[in-house]
Scaffold this motif. Structure first.
Motif, PDB file in Angstrom:
ATOM      1  N   VAL A   1       0.847  -1.182   0.000  1.00 57.35           N
ATOM      2  CA  VAL A   1       0.000   0.000   0.000  1.00 57.35           C
ATOM      3  C   VAL A   1       0.886   1.236   0.000  1.00 57.35           C
ATOM      4  N   PHE A   2       0.638   2.115  -0.957  1.00 57.99           N
ATOM      5  CA  PHE A   2       1.281   3.421  -0.958  1.00 57.99           C
ATOM      6  C   PHE A   2       0.217   4.431  -0.535  1.00 57.99           C
ATOM      7  N   ILE A   3       0.551   5.226   0.474  1.00 56.04           N
ATOM      8  CA  ILE A   3      -0.351   6.280   0.941  1.00 56.04           C
ATOM      9  C   ILE A   3       0.393   7.598   0.810  1.00 56.04           C
ATOM     10  N   GLY A   4      -0.057   8.440  -0.102  1.00 52.24           N
ATOM     11  CA  GLY A   4       0.532   9.763  -0.272  1.00 52.24           C
ATOM     12  C   GLY A   4      -0.241  10.757   0.571  1.00 52.24           C
ATOM     13  N   THR A   5       0.471  11.494   1.418  1.00 50.91           N
ATOM     14  CA  THR A   5      -0.170  12.448   2.319  1.00 50.91           C
ATOM     15  C   THR A   5       0.345  13.864   2.056  1.00 50.91           C
ATOM     16  N   VAL A   6      -0.363  14.835   2.596  1.00 52.99           N
ATOM     17  CA  VAL A   6       0.035  16.238   2.478  1.00 52.99           C
ATOM     18  C   VAL A   6       1.067  16.526   3.563  1.00 52.99           C
ATOM     19  N   ARG A   7       2.245  16.931   3.127  1.00 57.86           N
ATOM     20  CA  ARG A   7       3.315  17.239   4.078  1.00 57.86           C
ATOM     21  C   ARG A   7       3.283  18.723   4.452  1.00 57.86           C
ATOM     22  N   GLU A   8       3.841  19.028   5.616  1.00 58.47           N
ATOM     23  CA  GLU A   8       3.821  20.404   6.109  1.00 58.47           C
ATOM     24  C   GLU A   8       4.920  21.271   5.502  1.00 58.47           C
ATOM     25  N   LEU A   9       6.072  20.684   5.196  1.00 61.00           N
ATOM     26  CA  LEU A   9       7.186  21.461   4.648  1.00 61.00           C
ATOM     27  C   LEU A   9       7.549  20.982   3.253  1.00 61.00           C
ATOM     28  N   THR A  10       7.710  21.929   2.335  1.00 61.01           N
ATOM     29  CA  THR A  10       8.157  21.644   0.979  1.00 61.01           C
ATOM     30  C   THR A  10       9.316  22.586   0.689  1.00 61.01           C
ATOM     31  N   ASP A  11      10.494  22.029   0.527  1.00 62.65           N
ATOM     32  CA  ASP A  11      11.692  22.841   0.263  1.00 62.65           C
ATOM     33  C   ASP A  11      11.834  23.973   1.275  1.00 62.65           C
ATOM     34  N   GLY A  12      11.584  23.678   2.536  1.00 67.38           N
ATOM     35  CA  GLY A  12      11.742  24.657   3.599  1.00 67.38           C
ATOM     36  C   GLY A  12      10.583  25.618   3.770  1.00 67.38           C
ATOM     37  N   LYS A  13       9.567  25.534   2.920  1.00 71.77           N
ATOM     38  CA  LYS A  13       8.398  26.407   3.033  1.00 71.77           C
ATOM     39  C   LYS A  13       7.286  25.656   3.763  1.00 71.77           C
ATOM     40  N   LYS A  14       6.601  26.376   4.663  1.00 75.60           N
ATOM     41  CA  LYS A  14       5.502  25.760   5.398  1.00 75.60           C
ATOM     42  C   LYS A  14       4.250  25.775   4.531  1.00 75.60           C
TER      43      LYS A  14
END
Length: 157
Positions: free
Chosen positions: A32-45
């Motif tokens: 099972v692959f579960i893709g979730t929304v992460r809080e940080l992307t390239d250091g940006k919140k």
């Protein structure tokens, strides 16, 4: 009515519900692959994401990925559910479940599925960051949308 094996939804995704679509007695493995929304992307919140899709074509392409997997790994069974609309941090964006008699097949087919989704499925992701910038398509937009409307296009997931 039977639930679709390859689908888009605006509702929260139940990983268990997607897994149930591929469970069978012959399966020695379910990945099972579960893709979730992460809080940080390239250091940006990240504040939230928005996914848009042309649903009929997106579901057709998800089914095509399932057919490709069946052709390459004949004993694999795949189910994919992708969410659209506004998603908050930690929300599930996509679940891919693959069952097979052997774990290697299940792992390989699952990895193949997520890569193909990014390549061919018309789903666009918009990221909204705390500093007021937005990632839309291939560009970073620094101003708010005029009249509260996003521009056409976006980024594939």
């Amino acid at each position: 009515m039977t639930e679709k094996i390859f689908c888009l939804t605006e509702e929260q995704i139940s990983a268990e519900g997607v897994i149930q679509k591929v469970e069978r007695r012959e399966a020695g493995a379910i990945t099972v692959f579960i893709g979730t929304v992460r809080e940080l992307t390239d250091g940006k919140k990240t504040l939230h994401l928005e996914y848009e899709a042309y649903k009929p074509m997106a579901e057709k392409m998800l089914a095509q990925i399932g057919e490709e997997i069946s052709h390459q790994w004949p004993d694999a069974v795949t189910a994919i559910t992708h969410r659209t609309g506004r998603l908050e941090i930690s929300d599930i964006a996509v679940v891919i479940a693959v069952s097979s008699p052997h774990r290697k097949t299940a792992y390989e087919a699952n990895e193949y599925a997520i890569e193909r989704i990014k390549q061919i499925v018309p789903i666009w992701k918009k990221e909204f960051w705390e500093d007021g910038t937005k990632w839309i398509g291939d560009q970073l937009e620094k101003k708010a949308y005029p009249e509260g409307k996003p521009p056409e296009g976006g980024m594939r997931t």
